[in-house]
Enzyme design. Structure first.
Site, PDB file in Angstrom:
ATOM      1  N   ALA A 146       0.866  -1.190   0.000  1.00  0.00           N
ATOM      2  CA  ALA A 146       0.000   0.000   0.000  1.00  0.00           C
ATOM      3  C   ALA A 146       0.890   1.224   0.000  1.00  0.00           C
ATOM      4  CB  ALA A 146      -0.920   0.003   1.225  1.00  0.00           C
ATOM      5  N   ALA A 181       0.659   5.532   0.171  1.00  0.00           N
ATOM      6  CA  ALA A 181      -0.178   6.700   0.407  1.00  0.00           C
ATOM      7  C   ALA A 181       0.670   7.962   0.309  1.00  0.00           C
ATOM      8  CB  ALA A 181      -0.855   6.595   1.775  1.00  0.00           C
ATOM      9  N   SER A 182       0.110   9.093   0.713  1.00  0.00           N
ATOM     10  CA  SER A 182       0.777  10.372   0.503  1.00  0.00           C
ATOM     11  C   SER A 182       1.990  10.558   1.404  1.00  0.00           C
ATOM     12  CB  SER A 182      -0.202  11.521   0.733  1.00  0.00           C
ATOM     13  OG  SER A 182      -0.732  11.472   2.048  1.00  0.00           O
ATOM     14  N   ILE A 183       1.983   9.951   2.583  1.00  0.00           N
ATOM     15  CA  ILE A 183       3.049  10.174   3.546  1.00  0.00           C
ATOM     16  C   ILE A 183       3.960   8.964   3.702  1.00  0.00           C
ATOM     17  CG2 ILE A 183       3.473  10.488   6.034  1.00  0.00           C
ATOM     18  CD1 ILE A 183       1.206  12.457   6.092  1.00  0.00           C
ATOM     19  N   ALA A 184       3.427   7.775   3.563  1.00  0.00           N
ATOM     20  CA  ALA A 184       4.222   6.566   3.804  1.00  0.00           C
ATOM     21  C   ALA A 184       3.702   5.425   2.950  1.00  0.00           C
ATOM     22  CB  ALA A 184       4.154   6.189   5.292  1.00  0.00           C
ATOM     23  N   GLN A 185       4.435   4.319   2.975  1.00  0.00           N
ATOM     24  CA  GLN A 185       3.974   3.098   2.336  1.00  0.00           C
ATOM     25  C   GLN A 185       4.243   1.921   3.261  1.00  0.00           C
ATOM     26  OE1 GLN A 185       6.168   3.225  -1.355  1.00  0.00           O
ATOM     27  NE2 GLN A 185       7.718   1.779  -0.647  1.00  0.00           N
ATOM     28  N   VAL A 186       3.548   0.807   2.995  1.00  0.00           N
ATOM     29  CA  VAL A 186       3.590  -0.344   3.893  1.00  0.00           C
ATOM     30  C   VAL A 186       4.150  -1.558   3.155  1.00  0.00           C
ATOM     31  CG1 VAL A 186       2.230  -1.911   5.334  1.00  0.00           C
ATOM     32  CG2 VAL A 186       1.639   0.531   5.227  1.00  0.00           C
ATOM     33  N   LYS A 191       5.753   0.098   8.169  1.00  0.00           N
ATOM     34  CA  LYS A 191       5.357   1.364   7.556  1.00  0.00           C
ATOM     35  C   LYS A 191       6.580   2.270   7.479  1.00  0.00           C
ATOM     36  CE  LYS A 191       1.656   4.816   7.826  1.00  0.00           C
ATOM     37  NZ  LYS A 191       0.408   5.197   8.553  1.00  0.00           N
ATOM     38  N   ASP A 225     -10.805   7.285  11.165  1.00  0.00           N
ATOM     39  CA  ASP A 225     -10.714   6.935   9.745  1.00  0.00           C
ATOM     40  C   ASP A 225     -11.139   5.485   9.550  1.00  0.00           C
ATOM     41  OD1 ASP A 225     -10.196   7.618   7.132  1.00  0.00           O
ATOM     42  OD2 ASP A 225      -8.060   7.147   7.219  1.00  0.00           O
TER      43      ASP A 225
END
Length: 510
Positions: A133, A135-140, A155, A290
């Site tokens: 995954a 996203a805008s700030i990090a990835q997993v 993460k 969220d």
């Protein structure tokens, strides 16, 4: 150099909004005054060739935000929780931001982990996957611990993301100041406050230690919640740029076919996800803000698993009691009590007509209770309620807006699992139990104990504090000074007696 850089950044931003057709949509959503509209269109139009086109399948505002990059995507996400600023329609559009960006290379991920943990990835993990995954700030990444063989999720912050966000936040501050200068009328939208809120949220997410702390607190609060579990943080393999936790194995909560194939009871899951959220919000005052399907799974044993703790909501104890009484009043259709709660809490100015307010609340509640159970929505109720309270002079309360926004999301999740669920029937036992615990006799005793604990700490100082307060507030000396001296001596003695009494009795109350 910062000023010219900010100007160029804003020109590019305006050009992108103009090129994607989003400029007019955004100005309408903000109800921007004429001077601001003219300035924005005139400054942006000549530079349209600088702007990105974005994905043509998306709404114009979403297309522009995605094209501008991570900081703007995160800003759009946060604005989706602020319908008081951008309006309900725009807030709904911004919620569909997928926050899907191309992943950064696995080599960069390895470097970030090595720099943060001080050891090569190969020495810690026997397996380390490509991003699962981004996203805008990090990835997993999914990985396996070399020492124990345990599956974990790792993460990792995007390289250079702090500097990129800092640059864009500076431009946002510059834009807010410019907007207020060009259009004083826009100050009612509090653009600087909005940027300050955004900066606070983002700076917290850029330090994964804070997200790990939030996850740890959430786990401590919910450890005894039946049918609910959270990934466990591995603190030894976590830091500012890296967070490691146990892998959440299970079926995505949004995949009904997979849930059915695994034999899970979807109506039971539907009720549980709503009741869990209400318990976290009312009982703990700390909730996952969220809770969409992408952040929820169902474990093989049927437990609901939540993850991604970048956005958490917090409401203080007093606000929780007010919120619960409001919900309880609506459940009982006691609109007069709901009105009284608003006045008692100071949400509505005291000079407004309480009976008229109660009638307005009835107009909110009765149509909802007239609906079929499958159409009743607590989220819509709160949205209508905010509209009414705004007309009666209630100021915007950000924490309640986030709560309402999360309530809408959780309802959507619950309905996707069981379209026939009755929201009120499911919520009623949670709200009633909280009312009994927080407003009944037990709560009164608990409040007295807390007060006694505080008083006990100040007990020895009470005589001096009382005397100092009396001296400060004393009027000019009266005709009989002796009476003033006697009065002060009496009150000082009373203060001392109270201090001694509280100091002696507090340990027994604890």
């Amino acid at each position: 150099m910062r000023g010219p850089h900010n100007i160029l950044r804003l020109i590019r931003t305006g050009a992108t909004f103009e090129r994607t057709g989003a400029m007019g949509v955004v100005l309408d959503a903000l109800d921007a005054p004429a001077p601001l509209r003219i300035a924005a269109r005139v400054l942006a139009w000549p530079f349209r060739w600088l702007g990105e086109k974005g994905d043509p399948s998306l709404p114009p505002a979403v297309r522009a935000i995605q094209a501008l990059g991570p900081a703007y995507i995160k800003f759009g996400q946060i604005l989706s929780t602020r319908p008081d600023v951008v309006g309900a329609e725009m807030a709904t559009q911004l919620r569909v931001l997928q926050d899907k960006l191309p992943p950064f290379s696995i080599e960069d991920a390895h470097r970030q982990i090595r720099e943060e943990l001080g050891t090569p990835v190969e020495e810690v993990f026997s397996e380390f996957s490509a991003p699962v995954a981004a996203a805008s700030i990090a990835q997993v990444h999914r990985a396996k611990l070399r020492e124990t063989g345990e599956d974990v999720a790792v993460k990792v912050l995007r390289p250079g993301i702090e500097r990129a966000f800092r640059r864009d936040i500076d431009a946002f501050w510059f834009a807010a100041a410019l907007i207020e200068t060009l259009s004083p009328a826009s100050r009612r939208l509090k653009p600087r406050d909005v940027i300050a809120h955004f900066e606070g949220v983002v700076m917290g997410e850029l330090d994964l230690r804070l997200e790990a702390s939030a996850a740890s607190e959430f786990q401590a609060n919910t450890v005894n919640d039946a049918g609910f579990e959270l990934p466990r943080i591995n603190w030894m393999l976590s830091g500012r740029k890296v967070m490691t936790m146990t892998w959440a194995a299970g079926e995505p909560l949004g995949d009904n076919a997979a849930l059915d194939a695994a034999g899970h009871n979807r109506p039971a899951l539907s009720e549980r996800v709503l009741q869990l959220f209400l318990n976290h919000a009312l009982r703990d005052g700390f909730f996952h803000a969220d809770m969409h399907q992408g952040n929820l799974k169902v474990a093989p044993n049927g437990n609901i698993i939540a993850y991604d703790f970048g956005i958490m909501g917090h409401i203080d104890e007093y606000t929780r009691r007010v919120y619960a009484e409001i919900l309880y009043g609506f459940i009982r259709r006691d609109y007069k009590r709901v009105a009284e709660v608003h006045f008692e809490a100071g949400y509505v100015p005291a000079d407004r007509d309480k009976d008229e307010f109660a009638r307005a609340l009835r107009a909110v509640g009765e149509p909802i209770f007239g609906m079929d159970a499958t159409r009743i929505s607590m989220g819509k109720l709160l949205a209508y309620l905010f509209e009414v309270t705004e007309r009666f002079g209630m100021e915007t309360r950000t924490e309640l807006i986030l709560l309402q926004r999360t309530m809408v999301v959780v309802e959507g999740v619950a309905r996707s699992l069981d379209p026939h669920m009755n929201i009120w029937k499911t919520a009623q036992p949670v709200v009633e139990d909280y009312i009994k615990q927080s407003i009944g006799p037990k709560a009164a005793v608990s409040d007295l104990v807390k007060t006694a604990r505080v008083m006990a700490r100040f007990g020895p100082r009470l005589p001096g504090l009382v005397e100092a307060a009396l001296i400060k507030q004393a009027s000019p000396p009266p005709a009989f000074p002796a009476r003033r001296w006697v009065s002060r001596a009496v009150w000082t003695s009373v203060g001392a007696a109270i201090g001694v009494l509280v100091t002696l009795t507090a340990p027994h109350l604890m």
